[in-house]
Motif scaffolding. Structure first.
Motif, PDB file in Angstrom:
ATOM      1  N   GLU A 155       0.969  -1.172  -0.008  1.00 22.15           N
ATOM      2  CA  GLU A 155      -0.039  -0.038  -0.290  1.00 22.15           C
ATOM      3  C   GLU A 155       0.954   1.326   0.132  1.00 22.15           C
ATOM      4  OE1 GLU A 155      -2.508  -0.442   3.418  1.00 22.15           O
ATOM      5  OE2 GLU A 155      -4.022  -1.511   2.185  1.00 22.15           O
ATOM      6  N   THR A 156       1.876   1.128   0.869  1.00 20.88           N
ATOM      7  CA  THR A 156       2.921   2.259   0.728  1.00 20.88           C
ATOM      8  C   THR A 156       3.406   2.827  -0.795  1.00 20.88           C
ATOM      9  OG1 THR A 156       3.403   1.977   3.045  1.00 20.88           O
ATOM     10  CG2 THR A 156       4.945   3.518   1.662  1.00 20.88           C
ATOM     11  N   LEU A 171      -2.345  16.759 -11.726  1.00 17.79           N
ATOM     12  CA  LEU A 171      -3.263  16.745 -10.608  1.00 17.79           C
ATOM     13  C   LEU A 171      -3.048  16.569  -9.112  1.00 17.79           C
ATOM     14  CD1 LEU A 171      -5.797  14.435 -12.697  1.00 17.79           C
ATOM     15  CD2 LEU A 171      -5.924  16.766 -12.376  1.00 17.79           C
ATOM     16  N   SER A 172      -3.761  16.654  -8.113  1.00 19.42           N
ATOM     17  CA  SER A 172      -3.475  16.396  -6.870  1.00 19.42           C
ATOM     18  C   SER A 172      -4.751  15.752  -6.107  1.00 19.42           C
ATOM     19  CB  SER A 172      -2.888  17.822  -6.026  1.00 19.42           C
ATOM     20  OG  SER A 172      -4.041  18.720  -5.910  1.00 19.42           O
ATOM     21  N   SER A 173      -4.703  15.198  -5.079  1.00 14.94           N
ATOM     22  CA  SER A 173      -5.799  14.711  -4.239  1.00 14.94           C
ATOM     23  C   SER A 173      -6.014  15.358  -3.125  1.00 14.94           C
ATOM     24  CB  SER A 173      -5.292  13.268  -3.915  1.00 14.94           C
ATOM     25  OG  SER A 173      -6.486  12.693  -3.236  1.00 14.94           O
ATOM     26  N   GLU A 174      -7.300  15.309  -2.822  1.00 19.64           N
ATOM     27  CA  GLU A 174      -7.627  15.952  -1.485  1.00 19.64           C
ATOM     28  C   GLU A 174      -7.403  15.111  -0.346  1.00 19.64           C
ATOM     29  OE1 GLU A 174     -11.842  16.826  -1.614  1.00 19.64           O
ATOM     30  OE2 GLU A 174     -11.592  18.473  -3.186  1.00 19.64           O
ATOM     31  N   LEU A 175      -7.156  13.796  -0.509  1.00 21.46           N
ATOM     32  CA  LEU A 175      -6.940  12.853   0.359  1.00 21.46           C
ATOM     33  C   LEU A 175      -5.261  12.541   0.368  1.00 21.46           C
ATOM     34  CD1 LEU A 175      -9.266   9.899  -0.325  1.00 21.46           C
ATOM     35  CD2 LEU A 175      -9.577  11.642   1.234  1.00 21.46           C
ATOM     36  N   ASN A 176      -4.849  12.202   1.481  1.00 19.98           N
ATOM     37  CA  ASN A 176      -3.456  11.781   1.575  1.00 19.98           C
ATOM     38  C   ASN A 176      -3.078  10.583   0.761  1.00 19.98           C
ATOM     39  OD1 ASN A 176      -3.070   9.413   3.126  1.00 19.98           O
ATOM     40  ND2 ASN A 176      -3.880  10.619   4.930  1.00 19.98           N
ATOM     41  N   PRO A 177      -1.643  10.452   0.339  1.00 21.77           N
ATOM     42  CA  PRO A 177      -1.733   9.513  -0.549  1.00 21.77           C
ATOM     43  C   PRO A 177      -2.144   7.967  -0.045  1.00 21.77           C
ATOM     44  CG  PRO A 177       0.341  10.673  -0.565  1.00 21.77           C
ATOM     45  CD  PRO A 177      -0.731  11.125   0.371  1.00 21.77           C
ATOM     46  N   LEU A 178      -1.825   7.692   1.193  1.00 23.69           N
ATOM     47  CA  LEU A 178      -2.146   6.232   1.612  1.00 23.69           C
ATOM     48  C   LEU A 178      -3.634   6.131   1.727  1.00 23.69           C
ATOM     49  CD1 LEU A 178       0.331   5.440   4.484  1.00 23.69           C
ATOM     50  CD2 LEU A 178       0.016   4.272   2.517  1.00 23.69           C
ATOM     51  N   GLU A 179      -4.685   7.281   2.078  1.00 25.54           N
ATOM     52  CA  GLU A 179      -5.840   7.094   1.972  1.00 25.54           C
ATOM     53  C   GLU A 179      -6.383   7.029   0.650  1.00 25.54           C
ATOM     54  OE1 GLU A 179      -6.931  10.216   5.691  1.00 25.54           O
ATOM     55  OE2 GLU A 179      -6.717  10.805   3.857  1.00 25.54           O
ATOM     56  N   LEU A 180      -5.778   7.731  -0.249  1.00 28.93           N
ATOM     57  CA  LEU A 180      -6.330   7.605  -1.790  1.00 28.93           C
ATOM     58  C   LEU A 180      -5.898   6.205  -2.241  1.00 28.93           C
ATOM     59  CD1 LEU A 180      -7.577   8.738  -4.425  1.00 28.93           C
ATOM     60  CD2 LEU A 180      -5.341   9.552  -4.905  1.00 28.93           C
ATOM     61  N   ALA A 181      -4.789   5.733  -2.001  1.00 29.14           N
ATOM     62  CA  ALA A 181      -4.434   4.440  -2.377  1.00 29.14           C
ATOM     63  C   ALA A 181      -5.285   3.321  -1.707  1.00 29.14           C
ATOM     64  CB  ALA A 181      -3.014   3.940  -2.008  1.00 29.14           C
ATOM     65  N   SER A 182      -5.660   3.599  -0.408  1.00 26.26           N
ATOM     66  CA  SER A 182      -6.618   2.592   0.082  1.00 26.26           C
ATOM     67  C   SER A 182      -8.250   2.563  -0.546  1.00 26.26           C
ATOM     68  CB  SER A 182      -6.823   2.829   1.499  1.00 26.26           C
ATOM     69  OG  SER A 182      -7.866   1.902   2.163  1.00 26.26           O
ATOM     70  N   LEU A 184      -9.023   3.312  -3.748  1.00 29.25           N
ATOM     71  CA  LEU A 184      -8.638   3.072  -5.059  1.00 29.25           C
ATOM     72  C   LEU A 184      -8.553   1.530  -5.100  1.00 29.25           C
ATOM     73  CD1 LEU A 184      -6.503   5.569  -6.775  1.00 29.25           C
ATOM     74  CD2 LEU A 184      -8.752   5.283  -6.807  1.00 29.25           C
ATOM     75  N   THR A 185      -7.990   0.787  -4.036  1.00 22.17           N
ATOM     76  CA  THR A 185      -7.617  -0.377  -3.858  1.00 22.17           C
ATOM     77  C   THR A 185      -8.924  -1.225  -3.479  1.00 22.17           C
ATOM     78  OG1 THR A 185      -5.101  -0.382  -3.350  1.00 22.17           O
ATOM     79  CG2 THR A 185      -6.585  -2.365  -2.890  1.00 22.17           C
ATOM     80  N   THR A 186      -9.582  -0.728  -2.515  1.00 15.37           N
ATOM     81  CA  THR A 186     -10.933  -1.263  -2.126  1.00 15.37           C
ATOM     82  C   THR A 186     -12.007  -1.328  -3.249  1.00 15.37           C
ATOM     83  OG1 THR A 186     -10.408  -0.331   0.241  1.00 15.37           O
ATOM     84  CG2 THR A 186     -12.746  -1.136  -0.660  1.00 15.37           C
ATOM     85  N   THR A 187     -12.036  -0.201  -4.046  1.00 14.72           N
ATOM     86  CA  THR A 187     -12.873  -0.101  -4.928  1.00 14.72           C
ATOM     87  C   THR A 187     -12.680  -0.997  -6.125  1.00 14.72           C
ATOM     88  OG1 THR A 187     -13.128   2.402  -4.648  1.00 14.72           O
ATOM     89  CG2 THR A 187     -13.969   1.494  -6.730  1.00 14.72           C
TER      90      THR A 187
END
Length: 224
Positions: A155-156, A171-182, A184-187
């Motif tokens: 995940e890291t 682009l940038s994300s409103e979530l931190n990278p680990l939250e966004l990765a989580s 996207l992975t769950t979806t």
């Protein structure tokens, strides 16, 4: 139960020994795809790899250790493919957008996600393998401890890759990278599960279509 999963050979380990380990892991995945983790036996795996039980136990202490090594190898391979795609984004974008220097627009996100998905190998068996391994990890604390370490490392690295991908397309994300990765992975995993449950001969194609739609919607909402 003592379990180790490091793929890298020890200094004294020969190339031949490493090749034997790779063949055993390849055989294990083939056997798994036919009968599942729990029904897969050491004898079945060794026979499929054209080795003896002795060859198996000279490389792995247990079947669980082999499956954890297989999971680590699979995660690393998939992450390497994603990393490679991001590193070549300057080549991929012109091909997708049809013009050099063109800026990625929201309506083109689907094309970009599709190009990433197409880099991956058959994912339905891999997801089934991961699902069964998770159940095994929940039942066996020794397996669970190593599984969680592998999951955190993957995940890291995925978070780092996603961050690099967003930067590459401005682009940038409103979530931190680990939250966004989580997220996207769950979806991705829930969508692949849905495609597998639908059945049919084109699970991979159905999964990619579903994943593309859901991931594009998510990225559009979370990235700016």
């Amino acid at each position: 139960m003592s379990i180790t999963t490091s793929e890298a050979p020890k200094p004294t380990e020969s190339a031949r020994r490493q090749k034997t380990r790779e063949r055993l892991m390849d055989a294990a995945f083939e056997v798994f795809s036919e009968v599942g983790i729990h029904a897969a036996t050491v004898e079945m795996i060794a026979e499929r790899a054209d080795f003896t039980r002795g060859a198996f136990y000279s490389n792995f202490d247990t079947k669980e250790e082999l499956f954890l090594a297989l999971a680590e190898r699979g995660n690393n391979q998939r992450l390497a493919l994603l990393r490679q795609s991001v590193e070549h984004m300057d080549q991929i974008l012109p091909e997708i957008l049809g013009a050099p220097g063109a800026k990625l627009q929201p309506e083109n996100l689907g094309l970009l996600v599709t190009s990433f998905l197409d880099q991956q190998n058959e994912n339905s068996y891999w997801f089934l393998f991961q699902s069964e391994l998770r159940l095994l990890a929940m039942r066996d604390p020794a397996v669970g401890s190593i599984y969680l370490e592998q999951k955190a490392a993957a995940e890291t690295e995925f978070a780092n890759i996603i961050s690099a991908a967003l930067r590459a397309v401005g682009l940038s994300s409103e979530l931190n990278p680990l939250e966004l990765a989580s997220v996207l992975t769950t979806t991705y995993e829930s969508t692949l599960q849905e495609a597998i449950m639908q059945g049919g001969p084109q699970v991979q194609k159905i999964a990619h279509e579903l994943v593309r739609t859901k991931l594009v919607a998510l990225i559009t909402q979370l990235a700016r």
